[in-house]
Design an enzyme around this catalytic site. Structure first.
Site, PDB file in Angstrom:
ATOM      1  N   GLY A 225       0.838  -1.015   0.127  1.00 11.88           N
ATOM      2  CA  GLY A 225      -0.080  -0.054   0.084  1.00 11.88           C
ATOM      3  C   GLY A 225       1.057   1.336   0.086  1.00 11.88           C
ATOM      4  O   GLY A 225       0.495   2.243   0.653  1.00 11.88           O
ATOM      5  N   GLY A 226       1.856   1.323  -0.660  1.00 13.30           N
ATOM      6  CA  GLY A 226       2.909   2.323  -0.741  1.00 13.30           C
ATOM      7  C   GLY A 226       2.845   3.765  -1.447  1.00 13.30           C
ATOM      8  O   GLY A 226       3.704   4.095  -1.708  1.00 13.30           O
ATOM      9  N   ASP A 251       0.229  -1.439  -4.743  1.00 15.81           N
ATOM     10  CA  ASP A 251      -0.668  -0.598  -4.575  1.00 15.81           C
ATOM     11  C   ASP A 251      -1.784  -1.066  -5.340  1.00 15.81           C
ATOM     12  O   ASP A 251      -1.627  -1.938  -6.495  1.00 15.81           O
ATOM     13  CB  ASP A 251      -0.716   0.916  -4.526  1.00 15.81           C
ATOM     14  CG  ASP A 251      -1.353   1.601  -3.398  1.00 15.81           C
ATOM     15  OD1 ASP A 251      -2.600   1.425  -3.475  1.00 15.81           O
ATOM     16  OD2 ASP A 251      -0.907   2.331  -2.733  1.00 15.81           O
ATOM     17  N   ASN A 271      -3.865  -5.876  -3.934  1.00 15.66           N
ATOM     18  CA  ASN A 271      -5.008  -5.396  -2.984  1.00 15.66           C
ATOM     19  C   ASN A 271      -4.715  -6.271  -1.453  1.00 15.66           C
ATOM     20  O   ASN A 271      -4.584  -7.453  -1.554  1.00 15.66           O
ATOM     21  CB  ASN A 271      -6.282  -5.808  -3.410  1.00 15.66           C
ATOM     22  CG  ASN A 271      -7.242  -5.396  -2.332  1.00 15.66           C
ATOM     23  OD1 ASN A 271      -7.172  -5.140  -1.145  1.00 15.66           O
ATOM     24  ND2 ASN A 271      -8.545  -5.119  -2.921  1.00 15.66           N
ATOM     25  N   ARG A 287       3.228   1.535   5.921  1.00 15.78           N
ATOM     26  CA  ARG A 287       3.275   2.804   6.513  1.00 15.78           C
ATOM     27  C   ARG A 287       2.127   3.252   6.187  1.00 15.78           C
ATOM     28  O   ARG A 287       1.359   3.488   5.182  1.00 15.78           O
ATOM     29  CB  ARG A 287       4.329   3.576   5.697  1.00 15.78           C
ATOM     30  CG  ARG A 287       4.296   5.209   6.345  1.00 15.78           C
ATOM     31  CD  ARG A 287       5.389   5.898   5.489  1.00 15.78           C
ATOM     32  NE  ARG A 287       5.273   7.353   5.994  1.00 15.78           N
ATOM     33  CZ  ARG A 287       6.036   8.077   6.687  1.00 15.78           C
ATOM     34  NH1 ARG A 287       6.823   7.296   7.375  1.00 15.78           N
ATOM     35  NH2 ARG A 287       5.753   9.124   6.915  1.00 15.78           N
ATOM     36  N   HIS A 291      -3.248   2.197  10.760  1.00 16.28           N
ATOM     37  CA  HIS A 291      -4.293   3.127  11.450  1.00 16.28           C
ATOM     38  C   HIS A 291      -5.267   3.528  10.562  1.00 16.28           C
ATOM     39  O   HIS A 291      -6.329   4.254  11.169  1.00 16.28           O
ATOM     40  CB  HIS A 291      -3.470   4.492  11.646  1.00 16.28           C
ATOM     41  CG  HIS A 291      -3.217   5.383  10.579  1.00 16.28           C
ATOM     42  ND1 HIS A 291      -3.320   6.645  10.799  1.00 16.28           N
ATOM     43  CD2 HIS A 291      -3.221   5.127   9.059  1.00 16.28           C
ATOM     44  CE1 HIS A 291      -3.087   7.156   9.389  1.00 16.28           C
ATOM     45  NE2 HIS A 291      -3.017   6.305   8.398  1.00 16.28           N
TER      46      HIS A 291
END
Length: 381
Positions: A225-226, A251, A271, A287, A291
């Site tokens: 997911g960069g 990504d 994904n 990164r 969250h």
């Protein structure tokens, strides 16, 4: 007052003052300024702060920050107006507000110039952050008071029921919807470097030493997911001459289409809810991914990575580690709640999440005390 100014300027020019110390002093000075406000000033500052983001967006649209930080020194409002194309009365109004909040500098009645803040907002990432905040985040925050009141002030826990869905009249998840909005997606991705702070995560881990014992035939670094690949570039730069294997940026296709090509980096559509096709890599790096989700979704993501990890693999989770008293960390926590029904985590919450995923924490290395960024190093139990 002059003596106070001299001391502050002396500190600013002190080359030995590191980023953490500067942040601490800046925070204390802001608190001191707030403490000497009278009640009217305090109310006005809070009530009318909405003018800041609107005028900053107009300034981005007109190119005011670029004009004033272009090295031309002091300029009159008429000179600025002639360059930006707005009428002089409007330009003067905008400049006076920007000067009042110290975004630009003002001398006398009609002369203006840029400062360090102006230069920061004139950059592509600065301008993109302003635009993302104004057109996306502000719209979500307009819905927040009513949203929380209607739900009896309970913390959101459903990513399909947030202020985002109400603001943009959609039933989609925020990330799914954003992938269909190239302007919003572009501004969001372009603003990401603003979050990097002054210290890089690569300073927290002895990467070169770790690579000495790595399998040279394995992929060395997978950025999951960069986004645009800035952390892949950081890894490459930190390990030059020591990198025996590939660096992969993963990504969604829409995001990869906006990422520039970099020597030594390969792009791969993936994904993270559907699997991990790279097996046995040295580092699996996430990164600002976890969250964005509640624990059950994080466990799905982590389990896919764990199933792909080999005996020499390490997971690197690059996130805020609360508690941290910085304004930016507190703001990010509210943004996550309002748009994604997620939250920033404390060290204890991170350790609980790793335990539930079947991971053991090898270490938590804080590298940016301004924000509370840290590398959480983990491996399967």
């Amino acid at each position: 007052m002059d003596s106070i100014k001299r001391e502050v300027k002396k500190f600013i020019n002190d080359e030995d003052a590191d980023a953490s110390t500067r942040h601490e002093v800046s925070t204390e000075l802001r608190a001191l300024a707030a403490s000497i406000e009278n009640p009217r000033e305090a109310v006005e500052r809070h009530a009318y702060s909405c003018t800041y983001s609107a005028v900053n967006q107009v300034a981005v649209d007109l190119g005011l920050f670029k004009i004033l930080s272009g090295g031309q020194g002091w300029m009159t409002d008429y000179e600025v107006a002639s360059k930006c194309g707005a009428d002089s009365i409007l330009t003067s109004r905008l400049l006076r507000l920007l000067a009042a909040i110290h975004t630009i500098d003002k001398k006398g009645e009609y002369q203006f110039t840029g400062n360090e803040t102006t230069k920061a907002l004139a950059t592509p990432e600065g301008a993109s952050a302003i635009t993302h905040g104004f057109y996306f985040l502000n719209k979500c925050f307009q819905e927040l008071p009513k949203f929380l009141k209607d739900r009896n002030y309970q913390s959101p826990n459903n990513a399909l029921d947030t202020t985002f869905q109400q603001a943009f009249d959609t039933k989609q998840h925020a990330f799914s919807w954003v992938q269909t909005q190239p302007n919003i997606l572009g501004n969001f991705l372009a603003s990401m470097p603003v979050q990097q702070g002054t210290n890089s995560w690569t300073s927290a881990i002895p990467l070169v030493k770790r690579l000495e014992s790595a399998d040279p035939s394995a992929v060395q670094f997978v950025d999951i997911g960069g986004g645009l690949g800035s952390q892949c570039v950081a890894f490459i730069n930190a390990t030059k001459g020591s990198l025996p294997g590939k660096v992969i940026l993963q990504d969604l296709p829409e995001t990869l289409g906006l990422a520039h090509n970099h020597e030594g980096m390969e792009k791969m559509a993936q994904n993270y809810f559907e699997g991990q096709d790279i097996k046995g890599a040295t580092f699996y790096y996430l990164r600002n991914v976890l969250h964005e989700y509640p624990n059950e979704k994080c466990l799905q993501i982590l389990n896919h990575q764990i199933s792909a990890m080999g005996k020499q693999s390490t997971m690197l989770i690059d996130e805020l580690v609360l508690p941290n008293a910085s304004l930016r960390a507190a703001q990010t926590n509210i943004i996550m709640m309002a748009t994604l029904a997620s939250f920033e985590r404390t060290e204890a919450q991170w350790r609980d999440l790793l335990r539930d995923a079947g991971l053991k924490a090898l270490g938590i290395h804080l590298y940016d005390l301004e924000m509370g960024w840290g590398i959480i190093e983990a491996a399967p139990k």
